[in-house]
Design a protein around this motif. Sequence first.
Motif, short mmCIF file in Angstrom:
data_model
loop_
_atom_site.label_atom_id
_atom_site.label_comp_id
_atom_site.label_asym_id
_atom_site.label_seq_id
_atom_site.Cartn_x
_atom_site.Cartn_y
_atom_site.Cartn_z
N TYR A 192 0.82 -1.20 0.00
CA TYR A 192 0.00 0.00 0.00
C TYR A 192 0.86 1.26 0.00
N GLY A 193 0.45 2.23 -0.80
CA GLY A 193 1.06 3.55 -0.80
C GLY A 193 2.14 3.77 -1.82
N LYS A 194 2.35 2.80 -2.68
CA LYS A 194 3.42 2.92 -3.68
C LYS A 194 3.03 3.80 -4.86
N THR A 195 1.74 3.83 -5.18
CA THR A 195 1.31 4.56 -6.37
C THR A 195 0.94 6.01 -6.02
N GLU A 196 0.99 6.86 -7.01
CA GLU A 196 0.62 8.26 -6.82
C GLU A 196 -0.85 8.37 -6.40
N MET A 197 -1.71 7.52 -6.97
CA MET A 197 -3.13 7.54 -6.62
C MET A 197 -3.31 7.23 -5.14
N GLU A 198 -2.61 6.22 -4.63
CA GLU A 198 -2.74 5.86 -3.22
C GLU A 198 -2.16 6.95 -2.32
N GLN A 199 -1.08 7.56 -2.75
CA GLN A 199 -0.50 8.66 -1.97
C GLN A 199 -1.45 9.85 -1.91
N ASN A 200 -2.15 10.13 -3.00
CA ASN A 200 -3.12 11.22 -3.00
C ASN A 200 -4.30 10.90 -2.08
N LEU A 201 -4.70 9.63 -2.02
CA LEU A 201 -5.76 9.23 -1.10
C LEU A 201 -5.30 9.42 0.35
N VAL A 202 -4.05 9.08 0.63
CA VAL A 202 -3.50 9.26 1.97
C VAL A 202 -3.47 10.75 2.32
N LYS A 203 -3.13 11.58 1.36
CA LYS A 203 -3.09 13.03 1.60
C LYS A 203 -4.49 13.54 1.99
N LYS A 204 -5.51 13.11 1.27
CA LYS A 204 -6.89 13.49 1.60
C LYS A 204 -7.26 12.97 2.99
N TRP A 205 -6.92 11.71 3.24
CA TRP A 205 -7.24 11.07 4.51
C TRP A 205 -6.54 11.77 5.66
N GLN A 206 -5.27 12.12 5.47
CA GLN A 206 -4.48 12.77 6.51
C GLN A 206 -5.11 14.09 6.94
N LYS A 207 -5.66 14.84 6.00
CA LYS A 207 -6.28 16.13 6.30
C LYS A 207 -7.51 15.99 7.19
N ILE A 208 -8.17 14.84 7.11
CA ILE A 208 -9.36 14.58 7.92
C ILE A 208 -8.97 13.84 9.21
N PHE A 209 -8.14 12.82 9.07
CA PHE A 209 -7.80 11.93 10.17
C PHE A 209 -7.05 12.64 11.30
N ASP A 210 -6.03 13.41 10.96
CA ASP A 210 -5.21 14.03 12.00
C ASP A 210 -6.04 14.94 12.92
N PRO A 211 -6.81 15.89 12.39
CA PRO A 211 -7.62 16.74 13.28
C PRO A 211 -8.66 15.93 14.07
N GLN A 212 -9.21 14.90 13.43
CA GLN A 212 -10.19 14.06 14.12
C GLN A 212 -9.55 13.37 15.33
N MET A 213 -8.39 12.79 15.13
CA MET A 213 -7.71 12.08 16.22
C MET A 213 -7.31 13.05 17.33
N ILE A 214 -6.85 14.23 16.97
CA ILE A 214 -6.50 15.23 17.99
C ILE A 214 -7.75 15.63 18.77
N SER A 215 -8.89 15.75 18.08
CA SER A 215 -10.13 16.11 18.78
C SER A 215 -10.55 15.03 19.78
N TYR A 216 -10.10 13.81 19.58
CA TYR A 216 -10.38 12.71 20.52
C TYR A 216 -9.29 12.57 21.57
N GLY A 217 -8.34 13.48 21.58
CA GLY A 217 -7.33 13.48 22.62
C GLY A 217 -5.98 12.89 22.24
N ALA A 218 -5.80 12.54 20.98
CA ALA A 218 -4.49 12.02 20.56
C ALA A 218 -3.43 13.10 20.73
N ILE A 219 -2.25 12.67 21.11
CA ILE A 219 -1.13 13.58 21.32
C ILE A 219 -0.29 13.59 20.04
#
Length: 159
Positions: free
Chosen positions: A108-135
């Motif tokens: 997973y993550g070798k292709t440009e398409m998968e990396q772009n999906l990760v970039k989209k996911w990261q923009k949502i996931f990181d703030p969400q996890m921080i809102s749940y108390g992740a450090i």
Amino acid sequence: STISNLLNSKGIISIDVSAIPNLCYWREKTTNNKIEYPKNRNEKWFESNERICDPQYLSTIINNYNNIVMCGSFSNIVELLYLFDKVILLQCSFDELSLRLRNRNSNYGKTEMEQNLVKKWQKIFDPQMISYGAIPENTNAPISLVLDNIIHQINNIII
């Protein structure tokens, strides 16, 4: 995971969720049926499927140890946060993340398409996890500093 291996080398029991057979699996979102991870994937495939962690299996693993660090992520992580005393969110720039994805030992993550999906996911996931108390932990820093910071966080909760 580099962090998991380094923690183990320091005597801290750590498991990468991807390294445990059958702990995480892919499933079709609408039917919840388990599916195989295909060799050739496209964006539509990722929109229709998700990587799930088996809650009972994860709980069993955690309960087998007095203290354990679990490394990795999965689609149902928010539903399973109650199992963890602390969550540390490893963050880095997207350029660094793309480099790591291209060079890791996973399909997973070798292709440009998968990396772009990760970039989209990261923009949502990181703030969400921080809102749940992740450090948040900046992993653009030297690995020795990152490891020291993680160990400091771990030592603040180990009983």
